[in-house]
Scaffold this motif. Structure first.
Motif, PDB file in Angstrom:
ATOM      1  N   VAL A 127       0.848  -1.187   0.000  1.00  0.00           N
ATOM      2  CA  VAL A 127       0.000   0.000   0.000  1.00  0.00           C
ATOM      3  C   VAL A 127       0.886   1.241   0.000  1.00  0.00           C
ATOM      4  N   GLY A 128       0.642   2.126  -0.941  1.00  0.00           N
ATOM      5  CA  GLY A 128       1.409   3.376  -1.059  1.00  0.00           C
ATOM      6  C   GLY A 128       2.492   3.333  -2.111  1.00  0.00           C
ATOM      7  N   GLU A 129       2.843   2.158  -2.632  1.00  0.00           N
ATOM      8  CA  GLU A 129       3.881   2.082  -3.664  1.00  0.00           C
ATOM      9  C   GLU A 129       3.313   2.467  -5.028  1.00  0.00           C
ATOM     10  N   ARG A 130       4.196   2.999  -5.867  1.00  0.00           N
ATOM     11  CA  ARG A 130       3.777   3.448  -7.191  1.00  0.00           C
ATOM     12  C   ARG A 130       3.523   2.262  -8.114  1.00  0.00           C
ATOM     13  N   LEU A 131       2.578   2.473  -9.005  1.00  0.00           N
ATOM     14  CA  LEU A 131       2.202   1.459  -9.980  1.00  0.00           C
ATOM     15  C   LEU A 131       2.550   1.979 -11.370  1.00  0.00           C
ATOM     16  N   ALA A 132       3.196   1.147 -12.190  1.00  0.00           N
ATOM     17  CA  ALA A 132       3.532   1.534 -13.560  1.00  0.00           C
ATOM     18  C   ALA A 132       3.161   0.413 -14.516  1.00  0.00           C
ATOM     19  N   LEU A 133       2.590   0.792 -15.676  1.00  0.00           N
ATOM     20  CA  LEU A 133       2.146  -0.161 -16.683  1.00  0.00           C
ATOM     21  C   LEU A 133       2.681   0.255 -18.051  1.00  0.00           C
ATOM     22  N   THR A 134       2.795  -0.760 -18.928  1.00  0.00           N
ATOM     23  CA  THR A 134       3.140  -0.501 -20.328  1.00  0.00           C
ATOM     24  C   THR A 134       2.077  -1.150 -21.206  1.00  0.00           C
ATOM     25  N   VAL A 156     -11.649   4.119 -11.639  1.00  0.00           N
ATOM     26  CA  VAL A 156     -11.172   4.512 -12.967  1.00  0.00           C
ATOM     27  C   VAL A 156      -9.806   5.180 -12.793  1.00  0.00           C
ATOM     28  N   LEU A 157      -8.762   4.505 -13.319  1.00  0.00           N
ATOM     29  CA  LEU A 157      -7.402   5.043 -13.223  1.00  0.00           C
ATOM     30  C   LEU A 157      -7.062   5.955 -14.396  1.00  0.00           C
ATOM     31  N   TYR A 158      -7.671   5.635 -15.528  1.00  0.00           N
ATOM     32  CA  TYR A 158      -7.419   6.453 -16.727  1.00  0.00           C
ATOM     33  C   TYR A 158      -8.660   6.391 -17.607  1.00  0.00           C
ATOM     34  N   PRO A 159      -9.139   7.567 -18.051  1.00  0.00           N
ATOM     35  CA  PRO A 159      -8.671   8.942 -17.833  1.00  0.00           C
ATOM     36  C   PRO A 159      -8.927   9.388 -16.400  1.00  0.00           C
ATOM     37  N   ASN A 160      -8.443  10.581 -16.072  1.00  0.00           N
ATOM     38  CA  ASN A 160      -8.597  11.131 -14.734  1.00  0.00           C
ATOM     39  C   ASN A 160      -8.632  12.662 -14.834  1.00  0.00           C
ATOM     40  N   LYS A 161      -8.665  13.293 -13.679  1.00  0.00           N
ATOM     41  CA  LYS A 161      -8.806  14.751 -13.703  1.00  0.00           C
ATOM     42  C   LYS A 161      -7.568  15.445 -14.266  1.00  0.00           C
ATOM     43  N   TYR A 162      -6.423  14.725 -14.296  1.00  0.00           N
ATOM     44  CA  TYR A 162      -5.209  15.320 -14.859  1.00  0.00           C
ATOM     45  C   TYR A 162      -5.128  15.110 -16.368  1.00  0.00           C
ATOM     46  N   VAL A 163      -5.659  13.984 -16.790  1.00  0.00           N
ATOM     47  CA  VAL A 163      -5.697  13.687 -18.225  1.00  0.00           C
ATOM     48  C   VAL A 163      -7.129  13.278 -18.555  1.00  0.00           C
ATOM     49  N   PRO A 164      -8.033  14.256 -18.735  1.00  0.00           N
ATOM     50  CA  PRO A 164      -9.439  13.916 -18.950  1.00  0.00           C
ATOM     51  C   PRO A 164      -9.732  13.389 -20.343  1.00  0.00           C
ATOM     52  N   ASP A 165      -8.835  13.675 -21.301  1.00  0.00           N
ATOM     53  CA  ASP A 165      -9.055  13.206 -22.666  1.00  0.00           C
ATOM     54  C   ASP A 165      -8.413  11.832 -22.817  1.00  0.00           C
ATOM     55  N   ASN A 166      -9.206  10.818 -23.152  1.00  0.00           N
ATOM     56  CA  ASN A 166      -8.692   9.453 -23.210  1.00  0.00           C
ATOM     57  C   ASN A 166      -8.539   8.942 -24.642  1.00  0.00           C
ATOM     58  N   GLN A 167      -8.507   9.838 -25.604  1.00  0.00           N
ATOM     59  CA  GLN A 167      -8.275   9.410 -26.991  1.00  0.00           C
ATOM     60  C   GLN A 167      -6.782   9.153 -27.180  1.00  0.00           C
ATOM     61  N   VAL A 168      -6.436   7.969 -27.723  1.00  0.00           N
ATOM     62  CA  VAL A 168      -5.029   7.557 -27.855  1.00  0.00           C
ATOM     63  C   VAL A 168      -4.735   7.138 -29.300  1.00  0.00           C
ATOM     64  N   LYS A 169      -3.426   7.087 -29.595  1.00  0.00           N
ATOM     65  CA  LYS A 169      -2.953   6.687 -30.927  1.00  0.00           C
ATOM     66  C   LYS A 169      -2.288   5.314 -30.834  1.00  0.00           C
ATOM     67  N   PRO A 170      -2.112   4.643 -31.968  1.00  0.00           N
ATOM     68  CA  PRO A 170      -1.433   3.334 -31.939  1.00  0.00           C
ATOM     69  C   PRO A 170       0.010   3.481 -31.463  1.00  0.00           C
ATOM     70  N   GLY A 171       0.510   2.397 -30.861  1.00  0.00           N
ATOM     71  CA  GLY A 171       1.901   2.380 -30.410  1.00  0.00           C
ATOM     72  C   GLY A 171       1.995   2.075 -28.923  1.00  0.00           C
ATOM     73  N   MET A 173       2.545   2.755 -25.034  1.00  0.00           N
ATOM     74  CA  MET A 173       2.092   3.826 -24.140  1.00  0.00           C
ATOM     75  C   MET A 173       2.455   3.460 -22.708  1.00  0.00           C
ATOM     76  N   LYS A 174       3.031   4.443 -21.998  1.00  0.00           N
ATOM     77  CA  LYS A 174       3.350   4.260 -20.592  1.00  0.00           C
ATOM     78  C   LYS A 174       2.218   4.842 -19.733  1.00  0.00           C
ATOM     79  N   PHE A 175       1.963   4.116 -18.680  1.00  0.00           N
ATOM     80  CA  PHE A 175       0.982   4.624 -17.734  1.00  0.00           C
ATOM     81  C   PHE A 175       1.591   4.574 -16.335  1.00  0.00           C
ATOM     82  N   PRO A 176       1.568   5.729 -15.616  1.00  0.00           N
ATOM     83  CA  PRO A 176       1.011   7.011 -16.009  1.00  0.00           C
ATOM     84  C   PRO A 176       1.768   7.656 -17.170  1.00  0.00           C
ATOM     85  N   PRO A 177       1.045   8.380 -18.033  1.00  0.00           N
ATOM     86  CA  PRO A 177       1.716   9.028 -19.159  1.00  0.00           C
ATOM     87  C   PRO A 177       2.549  10.225 -18.700  1.00  0.00           C
ATOM     88  N   PRO A 178       3.466  10.687 -19.539  1.00  0.00           N
ATOM     89  CA  PRO A 178       4.336  11.811 -19.138  1.00  0.00           C
ATOM     90  C   PRO A 178       3.564  13.081 -18.809  1.00  0.00           C
TER      91      PRO A 178
END
Length: 255
Positions: A127-134, A156-171, A173-178
């Motif tokens: 609990v409290g550790e960062r989570l990263a996904l590819t 809901v982890l994504y989208p969120n209030k920091y990145v409300p737009d969830n439209q993505v392109k092929p390729g 992607m790191k989550f959380p995004p930069p």
């Protein structure tokens, strides 16, 4: 021949003569009696009529005590009948299908969807550790990432209030995004947490839904997709990925 009217005295006249003589026979011959004298003597000697019989007193009603009508024997009070509500014979209740949890339903949905690659940095977090996904995005679309913990409540982890737009392109992607200024951290409750990535061609923003209606609204929006049934139908809805992570307490062993 004329009847000899005076030759014989009636019995009543003789009785009257006896009375005149004091009840004793007369020695001398009785004087000759004319008819008038005889009539007078008969009147005097007319027997006294008995007094008229007094009317019988009215019949006294019978003094026999009337028999009272038979009284029925007292009856013991009857207890009121119990309620006559219809009682349905006991029957075995029909088995109720336990609805699948949201996590299980999402797991099946993603399994029947076009594959989407989702790789965690590790499979257990305290609990409290960062989570990263590819993620490997196969085509342009709208991406939603959800976490469902042991309580079966979606976040809901994504989208969120920091990145409300969830439209993505092929390729890749790191989550959380930069462009997301905060990290995603493991949260309680501890236990098995499932992560799901859903990529749809049509606009679908579960963050907006969760913000407006909460977790229940998220489940309601996903329900039509969860009930789609055939895998062939599901494959046309999403590209999906799934994985399980173990969230451990801050102290103590972590499997």
């Amino acid at each position: 021949m004329k009847p000899r009217r005076n030759s014989l005295l009636p019995a009543a006249a003789m009785a009257a003569l006896c009375l005149l003589g004091g009840g004793q026979a007369l020695a001398a011959d009785p004087p000759a009696l004319d008819q008038k004298t005889i009539d007078e003597l008969l009147k005097k000697a007319e027997p006294t009529r008995p007094p008229a019989a007094e009317p019988a007193p009215p019949s006294t009603p019978s003094l026999t005590t009337p028999t009272p009508p038979s009284v029925p024997a007292p009856v013991a009070p009857v207890s009121p009948e119990p309620s006559l509500q219809a009682v349905t014979p006991s029957e075995e209740p029909a088995p109720v299908a336990t609805p699948a949890s949201l996590g299980d339903s999402l797991w099946e949905l993603v399994q029947g969807s076009e594959p989407l690659t989702l790789t965690p940095d590790r499979t257990s977090h305290r609990v409290g550790e960062r989570l990263a996904l590819t993620l490997n995005i196969p085509k342009a679309g709208y991406l939603n990432i959800l976490g469902v913990g042991p309580d079966d409540q979606p976040k809901v982890l994504y989208p969120n209030k920091y990145v409300p737009d969830n439209q993505v392109k092929p390729g890749e992607m790191k989550f959380p995004p930069p462009n997301m200024p905060v990290a995603i951290k493991a949260e309680e409750p501890v236990g098995k947490t499932r992560l799901f990535a859903l990529l749809s061609e049509k606009p679908l923003n579960l963050y907006t839904v969760a913000r407006d209606g909460g977790a229940a609204a998220v489940a309601e929006v996903l329900e039509p997709y969860l009930d789609s049934g055939e895998k062939a139908d599901r494959r046309a809805l999403f590209h999906g990925a799934r994985l399980e992570l173990q969230v451990c307490p801050t102290q103590g062993p972590c499997p």
